[in-house]
Write a protein that holds these residues in place. Structure first.
Motif, PDB file in Angstrom:
ATOM      1  N   GLU A  61       0.824  -1.211   0.000  1.00  0.00           N
ATOM      2  CA  GLU A  61       0.000   0.000   0.000  1.00  0.00           C
ATOM      3  C   GLU A  61       0.855   1.256   0.000  1.00  0.00           C
ATOM      4  O   GLU A  61       0.438   2.305  -0.514  1.00  0.00           O
ATOM      5  CB  GLU A  61      -0.917   0.014   1.222  1.00  0.00           C
ATOM      6  N   THR A  62       2.016   1.201   0.601  1.00  0.00           N
ATOM      7  CA  THR A  62       2.836   2.407   0.797  1.00  0.00           C
ATOM      8  C   THR A  62       4.104   2.420  -0.051  1.00  0.00           C
ATOM      9  O   THR A  62       4.834   3.407  -0.033  1.00  0.00           O
ATOM     10  CB  THR A  62       3.233   2.522   2.283  1.00  0.00           C
ATOM     11  N   ALA A  63       4.368   1.346  -0.807  1.00  0.00           N
ATOM     12  CA  ALA A  63       5.598   1.280  -1.603  1.00  0.00           C
ATOM     13  C   ALA A  63       5.647   2.359  -2.668  1.00  0.00           C
ATOM     14  O   ALA A  63       6.733   2.762  -3.105  1.00  0.00           O
ATOM     15  CB  ALA A  63       5.722  -0.104  -2.247  1.00  0.00           C
ATOM     16  N   ALA A  64       4.492   2.850  -3.089  1.00  0.00           N
ATOM     17  CA  ALA A  64       4.464   3.862  -4.148  1.00  0.00           C
ATOM     18  C   ALA A  64       5.200   5.136  -3.758  1.00  0.00           C
ATOM     19  O   ALA A  64       5.711   5.852  -4.620  1.00  0.00           O
ATOM     20  CB  ALA A  64       3.013   4.187  -4.506  1.00  0.00           C
ATOM     21  N   PHE A  65       5.271   5.435  -2.455  1.00  0.00           N
ATOM     22  CA  PHE A  65       5.971   6.647  -2.032  1.00  0.00           C
ATOM     23  C   PHE A  65       7.463   6.541  -2.324  1.00  0.00           C
ATOM     24  O   PHE A  65       8.129   7.555  -2.535  1.00  0.00           O
ATOM     25  CB  PHE A  65       5.715   6.907  -0.553  1.00  0.00           C
ATOM     26  N   VAL A  94     -12.219   2.172  -8.741  1.00  0.00           N
ATOM     27  CA  VAL A  94     -12.267   0.970  -9.583  1.00  0.00           C
ATOM     28  C   VAL A  94     -11.420  -0.148  -8.974  1.00  0.00           C
ATOM     29  O   VAL A  94     -11.833  -1.318  -8.931  1.00  0.00           O
ATOM     30  CB  VAL A  94     -11.791   1.303 -11.010  1.00  0.00           C
ATOM     31  N   ALA A  95     -10.229   0.194  -8.493  1.00  0.00           N
ATOM     32  CA  ALA A  95      -9.353  -0.826  -7.914  1.00  0.00           C
ATOM     33  C   ALA A  95      -9.992  -1.483  -6.694  1.00  0.00           C
ATOM     34  O   ALA A  95      -9.974  -2.715  -6.545  1.00  0.00           O
ATOM     35  CB  ALA A  95      -8.006  -0.205  -7.542  1.00  0.00           C
ATOM     36  N   MET A  96     -10.566  -0.685  -5.809  1.00  0.00           N
ATOM     37  CA  MET A  96     -11.191  -1.240  -4.612  1.00  0.00           C
ATOM     38  C   MET A  96     -12.427  -2.072  -4.947  1.00  0.00           C
ATOM     39  O   MET A  96     -12.697  -3.091  -4.307  1.00  0.00           O
ATOM     40  CB  MET A  96     -11.557  -0.117  -3.649  1.00  0.00           C
ATOM     41  N   ALA A 117      -3.488  -3.003  -3.659  1.00  0.00           N
ATOM     42  CA  ALA A 117      -2.811  -2.126  -2.709  1.00  0.00           C
ATOM     43  C   ALA A 117      -1.775  -1.256  -3.413  1.00  0.00           C
ATOM     44  O   ALA A 117      -1.646  -0.056  -3.121  1.00  0.00           O
ATOM     45  CB  ALA A 117      -2.149  -2.958  -1.610  1.00  0.00           C
ATOM     46  N   LEU A 118      -1.037  -1.828  -4.358  1.00  0.00           N
ATOM     47  CA  LEU A 118      -0.008  -1.066  -5.072  1.00  0.00           C
ATOM     48  C   LEU A 118      -0.632  -0.008  -5.975  1.00  0.00           C
ATOM     49  O   LEU A 118      -0.178   1.145  -6.006  1.00  0.00           O
ATOM     50  CB  LEU A 118       0.866  -2.018  -5.894  1.00  0.00           C
TER      51      LEU A 118
END
Length: 450
Positions: A61-65, A94-96, A117-118
């Protein structure tokens, strides 16, 4: 685009565009708080995932940062902010929505949870950077504290009501179907943002500009500013240990304390009351104690209450977990209102996106690391031990702030040049035997760097 004249003489809530922004934030935040409970419970209850896989989900969930945090700021500074906010909300909706659809079809897997999550994490990076850059477009500088306080009040209210609603929905419908609320929240947020009609010009392209130069300019601004870099260091530490908490708390509450989903939601809602109180008190506390003092005082005073997490137990002992979280959340929200308002006021408008993205890269880039560390510690030594390490880490958060000029200041300077002047006056006052009752104090030049 100049702000309407009436905005300068009235509160931010008198501005229709800001009310729409606030309502959209409320819709998205309430949905995301449902997912805060429901998504890890999908992994724990539906897919029977071990602690490390739950930590890996939080990391995704947080790797995008870390992956797109820096270039996101440069891209945001080249774009209109409002259309970007709407598109990011649409992607997240849409993803959720794919999770309950896959669950109904019987094909839901951990791999899909990681991908969702990504994807939502990447959209959130762009949304958050654009959102913090869009607020100063709507409000004048003198209303930023009030505006950010209103946004934090909405955030804290969602943190109070959302988890309880999420726990109840999980208990009633099952964890995957409860995530429908999050998809609907993002869709409503996009709808309210779409109704904002404030004209927004496309930022002018600087001749010879490139992505590398733009990123470098954001990095130089943040790390060249003595207060911004210590705020980045302290917030990065706080987020590192917060991610350890997020990665382990669901497993701890289910398997160690034996709580049902509805009880977990109520537990997190009770803890979030501290955040709501912090949002309401942030402005008065900053006025009474000083905007600079409140930045380091809030984590210093509230951080030790994190030690209550590993001490909590079954039955009535579970209340210690809620109490510790409530006090820590109180301090975190007071800190956030003060430091975000300072960042928005001190930064030139053309650098807002890059400044926010650079700080998010540093401050939020520690989230996946903390999630992985929390999951690994929980798998190897148990969730209670992981929470003990997490709680001990919160005691370190104020150190960068206490070793900076902030420790001897009451109010925050509006520019780096003003900070230099204040530091020089403080040095002269100290040499002349000046007392500690100066309205603005600063550390000596030897303490200017972290």
């Amino acid at each position: 685009m100049p702000v309407r004249p009436r905005a300068a003489t009235s509160g931010p809530l008198r501005l229709p565009e800001f009310r729409l922004l606030l309502t959209g934030a409320a819709a998205g935040l309430f949905g995301s708080q449902v997912t805060l409970v429901a998504l890890p419970l999908v992994a724990v209850l539906q897919l029977n995932a071990p602690a490390f896989q739950v930590g890996l989900l939080t990391a995704a969930e947080t790797a995008a940062f870390l992956l797109v945090g820096l270039p996101a700021g440069a891209w945001v500074d080249r774009m209109r902010k409002l259309p970007l906010l709407i598109r990011a909300d649409a992607v997240r909706a849409v993803a959720m929505a794919s999770i309950p659809l896959a669950a109904v079809a019987g094909v839901l897997t951990m791999a899909q949870l990681y991908v969702v999550a990504l994807v939502t994490g990447v959209a959130t990076v762009f949304f958050d950077v654009a959102h913090q850059s869009f607020v100063p477009h709507l409000l004048p500088k003198e209303q930023l504290v009030a505006g950010n306080g209103a946004l934090e009040t909405v955030r804290s209210s969602a943190q109070v009501a959302g988890p309880g609603l999420g726990g109840g929905l999980v208990q009633l419908l099952g964890a995957p179907l409860a995530i429908v609320a999050d998809a609907c929240g993002y869709a409503l947020s996009a709808l309210f943002l779409w109704r904002i009609k404030r004209p927004e010009t496309l930022p002018e392209r600087v001749p010879g500009a490139s992505l590398r130069k733009d990123i470098g300019e954001g990095l130089r601004f943040v790390f060249g500013h003595r207060l911004l870099r210590v705020i980045a260091a302290a917030t990065g530490l706080a987020n590192l240990f917060s991610a350890m908490l997020m990665a382990t708390q669901s497993v701890f509450l289910v398997r160690e304390l034996g709580l049902a989903p509805a009880a977990i939601g109520l537990m997190l809602s009770a803890a979030a009351l501290g955040g709501l109180a912090g949002a309401l008190c942030a402005g008065p506390l900053a006025a009474r104690l000083g905007r600079a003092r409140i930045i380091w005082l809030s984590p210093l005073v509230t951080g030790p209450f994190a030690l209550l997490w590993p001490l909590s137990g079954r039955g009535a002992g579970a209340s210690w977990f809620a109490l510790g979280s409530g006090v820590v959340f109180f301090g975190a929200v007071v800190y956030n209102v003060a430091q975000v308002s300072f960042r928005q006021a001190v930064c030139p408008p053309r650098l807002l996106g890059r400044m926010n993205a650079t700080l998010r890269f540093v401050m939020w880039g520690t989230l996946p690391l903390g999630a992985l560390a929390g999951g690994a510690l929980a798998d190897a030594f148990g969730t209670r031990t992981a929470l003990a390490w997490c709680a001990a880490g919160f005691l370190l958060v104020p150190l960068p702030l206490l070793l900076s000029p902030l420790r001897r200041m009451r109010e925050l300077p509006s520019t780096e040049g003003e900070l230099d002047a204040v530091a020089g006056e403080s040095d002269e006052g100290a040499a002349a035997g000046a007392g500690a009752d100066q309205p603005v104090e600063a550390a000596g030049r030897g303490q200017n760097a972290l």
